[in-house]
Each structure stands twice: as structure tokens, then as C-alpha cells.
Design a protein around this motif. Structure first.
Motif, PDB file in Angstrom:
ATOM      1  N   GLU A 382      42.672  48.287  46.124  1.00 26.63           N
ATOM      2  CA  GLU A 382      42.821  46.836  46.089  1.00 26.63           C
ATOM      3  C   GLU A 382      42.684  46.235  47.482  1.00 26.63           C
ATOM      4  N   ALA A 383      43.367  46.861  48.454  1.00 28.28           N
ATOM      5  CA  ALA A 383      43.315  46.358  49.825  1.00 28.28           C
ATOM      6  C   ALA A 383      41.900  46.441  50.393  1.00 28.28           C
ATOM      7  N   GLU A 384      41.206  47.538  50.119  1.00 23.33           N
ATOM      8  CA  GLU A 384      39.840  47.718  50.623  1.00 23.33           C
ATOM      9  C   GLU A 384      38.891  46.655  50.077  1.00 23.33           C
ATOM     10  N   LEU A 385      38.938  46.439  48.769  1.00 24.52           N
ATOM     11  CA  LEU A 385      38.019  45.500  48.140  1.00 24.52           C
ATOM     12  C   LEU A 385      38.330  44.059  48.543  1.00 24.52           C
ATOM     13  N   GLU A 386      39.606  43.737  48.674  1.00 26.26           N
ATOM     14  CA  GLU A 386      39.966  42.382  49.090  1.00 26.26           C
ATOM     15  C   GLU A 386      39.515  42.116  50.521  1.00 26.26           C
ATOM     16  N   GLU A 387      39.622  43.120  51.364  1.00 26.29           N
ATOM     17  CA  GLU A 387      39.185  42.973  52.756  1.00 26.29           C
ATOM     18  C   GLU A 387      37.681  42.718  52.826  1.00 26.29           C
ATOM     19  N   LYS A 388      36.933  43.337  51.895  1.00 20.33           N
ATOM     20  CA  LYS A 388      35.476  43.165  51.859  1.00 20.33           C
ATOM     21  C   LYS A 388      35.058  41.928  51.069  1.00 20.33           C
ATOM     22  N   GLY A 389      36.030  41.226  50.486  1.00 17.86           N
ATOM     23  CA  GLY A 389      35.718  40.051  49.697  1.00 17.86           C
ATOM     24  C   GLY A 389      35.081  40.372  48.363  1.00 17.86           C
ATOM     25  N   GLN A 390      35.323  41.581  47.847  1.00 16.03           N
ATOM     26  CA  GLN A 390      34.748  42.004  46.575  1.00 16.03           C
ATOM     27  C   GLN A 390      35.774  41.876  45.452  1.00 16.03           C
ATOM     28  N   LYS A 391      35.263  41.835  44.221  1.00 12.73           N
ATOM     29  CA  LYS A 391      36.141  41.695  43.064  1.00 12.73           C
ATOM     30  C   LYS A 391      36.977  42.952  42.866  1.00 12.73           C
ATOM     31  N   VAL A 392      38.263  42.771  42.631  1.00 12.77           N
ATOM     32  CA  VAL A 392      39.166  43.895  42.387  1.00 12.77           C
ATOM     33  C   VAL A 392      39.193  44.182  40.891  1.00 12.77           C
ATOM     34  N   PRO A 393      38.885  45.410  40.469  1.00 14.37           N
ATOM     35  CA  PRO A 393      38.873  45.705  39.036  1.00 14.37           C
ATOM     36  C   PRO A 393      40.280  45.870  38.472  1.00 14.37           C
ATOM     37  N   ASN A 394      40.369  45.884  37.172  1.00 21.37           N
ATOM     38  CA  ASN A 394      41.614  46.225  36.508  1.00 21.37           C
ATOM     39  C   ASN A 394      42.001  47.665  36.906  1.00 21.37           C
ATOM     40  N   PRO A 395      43.283  47.968  37.107  1.00 28.07           N
ATOM     41  CA  PRO A 395      43.672  49.330  37.517  1.00 28.07           C
ATOM     42  C   PRO A 395      43.166  50.422  36.588  1.00 28.07           C
ATOM     43  N   PHE A 396      43.166  50.148  35.281  1.00 30.61           N
ATOM     44  CA  PHE A 396      42.707  51.175  34.339  1.00 30.61           C
ATOM     45  C   PHE A 396      41.210  51.422  34.491  1.00 30.61           C
ATOM     46  N   VAL A 397      40.450  50.365  34.709  1.00 29.93           N
ATOM     47  CA  VAL A 397      39.006  50.506  34.935  1.00 29.93           C
ATOM     48  C   VAL A 397      38.757  51.308  36.208  1.00 29.93           C
ATOM     49  N   ALA A 398      39.544  51.021  37.244  1.00 30.54           N
ATOM     50  CA  ALA A 398      39.400  51.771  38.499  1.00 30.54           C
ATOM     51  C   ALA A 398      39.730  53.245  38.289  1.00 30.54           C
ATOM     52  N   TRP A 399      40.741  53.520  37.487  1.00 33.80           N
ATOM     53  CA  TRP A 399      41.110  54.917  37.218  1.00 33.80           C
ATOM     54  C   TRP A 399      39.988  55.648  36.485  1.00 33.80           C
ATOM     55  N   LEU A 400      39.342  54.978  35.540  1.00 34.78           N
ATOM     56  CA  LEU A 400      38.205  55.593  34.841  1.00 34.78           C
ATOM     57  C   LEU A 400      37.086  55.914  35.828  1.00 34.78           C
ATOM     58  N   GLY A 401      36.835  55.000  36.776  1.00 29.68           N
ATOM     59  CA  GLY A 401      35.826  55.259  37.790  1.00 29.68           C
ATOM     60  C   GLY A 401      36.192  56.448  38.661  1.00 29.68           C
ATOM     61  N   TYR A 402      37.472  56.557  38.975  1.00 30.30           N
ATOM     62  CA  TYR A 402      37.959  57.695  39.766  1.00 30.30           C
ATOM     63  C   TYR A 402      37.720  59.010  39.020  1.00 30.30           C
TER      64      TYR A 402
END
Length: 448
Positions: A382-402
């Protein structure tokens, strides 16, 4: 479970129930609720005796409408839309979307109440709702404390809503659903009817139990007889729009319409209405009419392609490709965007692999379960994407990507990206589209 035709017949004959719960797809549920209300209340009495409110107004306001005796001794119906808001636990994404729809429909008071009730659960102040304004909550804070985060495009209406709510001195309605339940249990005034419209209420919810025991529960949903979009039954939507106009939609036109629009029934109904106007005096709407005025907006197949590529599911990826190819004679027009979807999936997998390799908690050999991921890994994402000005995904979606990023080494995704570039060049220099796409998918999904 009640049948709509039987309920309508009973309502017209003066044997309506005191309370109805209409659940399911929003378009079909609202349509059924409207039909019920019009069957209960004669046309000449509807201006005064047919009331439509959003559940965000609160249970007490609904009760006040119910207990206000109808004028001219006529039947009265109170339709409460969005009744899932009465549930103890709500879907934050859905509630935020509902507030957006209400605001866009110029129902400012309902939109503001809906949002204020959602934010009240997080203990927020009105100023926190003005997303994008100075001092307002960030998207990350929305997601963490509210459970859903607005998009960049939401800044305008959220700031307007916050200003409107402050000027009107609006507050979140209290959680007093017991007041509504008690009023119905004691008995409504004669010929007064409550119609609750919801995507779904838990079976143990007091209002759901009340409708099941003292009224009627009706579920409205477009059925699918298979996995693909062409099996979606939209006959009821088509009949509702075209029936009064004595027009029909050909089978080929229906298939093309579903391919272009997907399963959004409200959008389908709007486009069918436009087609009726476009067809003029013709009784039959054909495929050529759909191709002429309905723009393709369905993206779900390409999301499915992305998922299949990242999962390494060759069979599903090929099946999706062949489904798309069957819909048109121009293979290149299918394969070009299809190739873009594959390349996008590869780039996301490569980015996910690099991201999680740099986070110590995610870089180990053990695959982290969701709860642990959300607690120890997602804050860094979340911190990385916000710093880059990018959209933060839902945590579950991010976990699937992981999880997906761990299934192949980084070298595989690098090589796949090169293959996509080579495929794009080959397609634009005369390669056979179908063979190229099949070979690319085999190389990306089949290689181990």
C-alpha cells in the motif's frame, strides 16, 4: 418462495401482503417492486400513496411513512430501496457504489445519508468524506478503516457531497431497525404495504424473518445455464422493454448484445430501449442494428484471460481465445486486443514478482496465508503504490497476485514479455492470428 405473477394477482385483487422482501439483481428486483407497488396502488392514487425512499433515510423515517394514514382511503405502498443497508454488516464497496449512483441520480440527500452511515462505523467526521481535499482521509485510510476506497474520479462528487451534507446539517441515521420491525409486528394501518428491495439480506435478519412469516419473499435473478455469457437469460428484460412496443429481438441480435455488454441488466435494458427507437417501424431488431449502435463495453473475458495466464491455465486460456474467435470472422480484430491482455497479465506478474521479492516477509519459501499477508505484507504494498501515485488494490486481490507470482520464476515472466513483443511484431507483419495466439499461450502457460 413466492411467484411474481401470483403476488401481482393477489395485489390487484386486494389480497396484498403487509410486507414484501424482493431480493436479487438490482434491475430485476427494482422492476418487480415497481410492478408490485403499481398493482397495489391504483394509478390515480399513486401521486400521494406510492412512496419510494432509500434505506439510508433510516428506519424511523420509513415507519413515519408507513404510519401516516393514506389519503382518500386508498391503498398505500412504501418502497424501500437498498434495504441491505439495514444489515449489521454491509459490503462497503457496494455501499460506496450505491452512494455514487444516488448522487449521480440527483438524490443528494439519500446519497449523503448512505455515505454518512457507512462512515459512521469507522467513527469518521464529515470532513473525512471529502476525498482529495486537504485534511481528508487518504485512499489507504479509507480502505483500512471503512473497507473500501474511492477512485480518483470520485473526488469531485465526494467533495460536493461533503459540502452538501454540511450545509444541510445531515447526520448518519441511527441503527434503529428494531423500530421498523416492531411497527410491522404490531400491525400497519389497513391497506398499507411495505416493499423492501435488497440485493440480499441474511436469512436470520429480523426483516427477512418478518417477510418470510408475515408476508412474501421474492427472489429475482437472471439465470445462467452455463459459464459463458451467451447462456445468460435476458428474456425478461427484453420483454419488459420491447413487449409494450410490440417489437422482438432476434436470437442473433440477443447474442451479439450480450457479447458486447455482458451481464449488466440495467445497461442491457437501456441499450434495448435505444435499439427499439433505432428500429423505427420494424417489429424485429436484428444483429445489424446491434452492430450499428451498441458499442462493445464488455471486458470480463479479457480479465479472465489475464487470470488464466497468471495461473498458467493453458486449457482455460485457449478456450477463452476460441470463444472470442467464434464471435467474428476477423481474427486479427480479436487477437490484437487479446494479445494486449496477455502482455498486461505478464507485466503485472513480473511487477508482482519483483515487488514481493523485495519485501522480507513475502520473500521466504513459505507461502503466506491471507490473514498474515494482510497484516504483515499488504501495508508495505500500500505504501509503495501510494508513493508512486498508483491505484491500491483490494488486499485480497493483492494476495492473489502474490500467490500467482510465486508459481513461476522471474526469468519465465521476462521471457514471456519478450515473446509477447515478438508476437505483436509478427501479427502486424502478416502472421496467422489464430496460430500465433495459440502458440504464444502454449509457450507462456504450458512451459514449466
Amino acid at each position: 418462495m413466492a411467484d411474481l405473477s401470483e403476488l401481482l394477482e393477489g395485489a390487484r385483487s386486494g389480497k396484498g401482503h403487509a410486507v414484501y422482501l424482493v431480493e436479487g439483481d438490482e434491475y430485476l428486483a427494482k422492476s418487480a417492486a415497481r410492478d408490485l407497488a403499481e398493482a397495489l396502488v391504483p394509478e390515480h392514487d399513486r401521486a400521494l400513496n406510492l412512496v419510494v425512499v432509500d434505506a439510508s433515510a433510516g428506519a424511523r423515517e420509513v415507519v413515519s411513512h408507513l404510519l401516516t394514514v393514506a389519503m382518500f382511503a386508498a391503498p398505500k405502498a412504501v418502497v424501500v430501496e437498498g434495504a441491505e443497508a439495514f444489515a449489521t454488516e454491509v459490503d462497503a464497496e457496494r455501499e460506496l457504489g450505491r452512494a455514487r449512483e444516488l448522487w449521480q441520480a440527483k438524490r443528494q440527500r439519500d446519497a449523503a445519508r448512505r455515505l454518512l452511515k457507512l462512515l459512521a462505523g469507522a467513527g469518521w467526521q464529515l470532513s473525512d468524506a471529502a476525498f482529495g481535499a486537504r485534511g481528508a482521509a487518504s485512499a489507504a485510510k479509507w480502505r483500512k478503516e471503512v473497507g473500501a476506497a474511492p477512485e480518483e474520479s470520485d473526488k469531485g462528487w465526494l467533495q460536493e457531497l461533503a459540502g452538501y451534507a454540511e450545509a444541510q446539517r445531515l447526520q448518519a441515521p441511527p441503527d434503529d431497525v428494531d423500530v421498523l420491525v416492531s411497527a410491522v409486528e404490531r400491525g400497519l394501518p389497513p391497506r398499507t404495504h411495505l416493499i423492501l428491495v435488497a440485493e440480499g439480506l441474511p436469512q436470520k435478519h429480523p426483516l427477512a424473518r418478518l417477510a418470510a412469516t408475515k408476508g412474501a419473499v421474492l427472489r429475482r435473478k437472471a439465470e445462467r445455464r452455463g459459464r459463458t455469457i451467451d447462456t445468460l437469460d435476458i428474456s425478461e428484460v427484453v420483454q419488459e422493454v420491447l413487449g409494450p412496443l410490440r417489437k422482438r429481438l432476434s436470437r442473433e441480435a440477443e447474442l451479439e448484445l450480450k457479447q458486447r455488454l455482458g451481464d449488466d441488466l440495467r445497461l442491457l435494458a437501456n441499450e434495448v430501449g435505444k435499439l427499439a427507437i433505432y428500429a423505427g417501424d420494424r417489429a424485429l431488431i436484428g444483429r445489424e442494428d446491434v452492430e450499428a449502435i451498441v458499442a462493445p463495453v464488455r471486458e470480463e473475458e479479457f480479465f479472465a484471460v489475464s487470470e488464466a495466464v497468471q495461473e498458467g491455465d493453458l486449457g482455460r486460456a485457449l478456450s477463452l481465445l476460441h470463444d472470442e474467435l467464434r464471435r467474428t470472422q476477423n481474427a486479427t480484430s480479436v487477437v490484437l486486443p487479446f494479445l494486449g491482455a496477455v502482455a498486461g497479465a505478464v507485466r503485472r506478474a513480473l511487477a508482482d514478482h519483483a515487488r514481493y521479492a523485495s519485501i522480507p516477509q513475502a520473500a521466504g519459501p513459505r507461502e503466506i496465508p491471507y490473514n498474515e499477508f494482510q497484516r504483515s505484507v499488504f501495508p508495505a504494498v500500500e505504501a509503495e503504490l501510494e508513493e508512486k501515485g498508483q491505484k491500491v488494490p483490494n488486499p485480497f486481490v493483492a494476495w492473489l497476485g502474490y500467490k500467482r507470482s510465486r508459481r513461476r520464476p522471474r526469468s519465465h515472466w521476462r521471457r514471456s514479455l519478450v515473446l509477447c513483443a515478438e508476437g505483436d511484431f509478427a501479427l502486424k507483419t502478416g502472421a496467422d492470428p489464430r496460430l500465433l495466439a495459440e502458440r504464444l499461450l502454449t509457450q507462456i502457460c504450458g512451459a514449466r
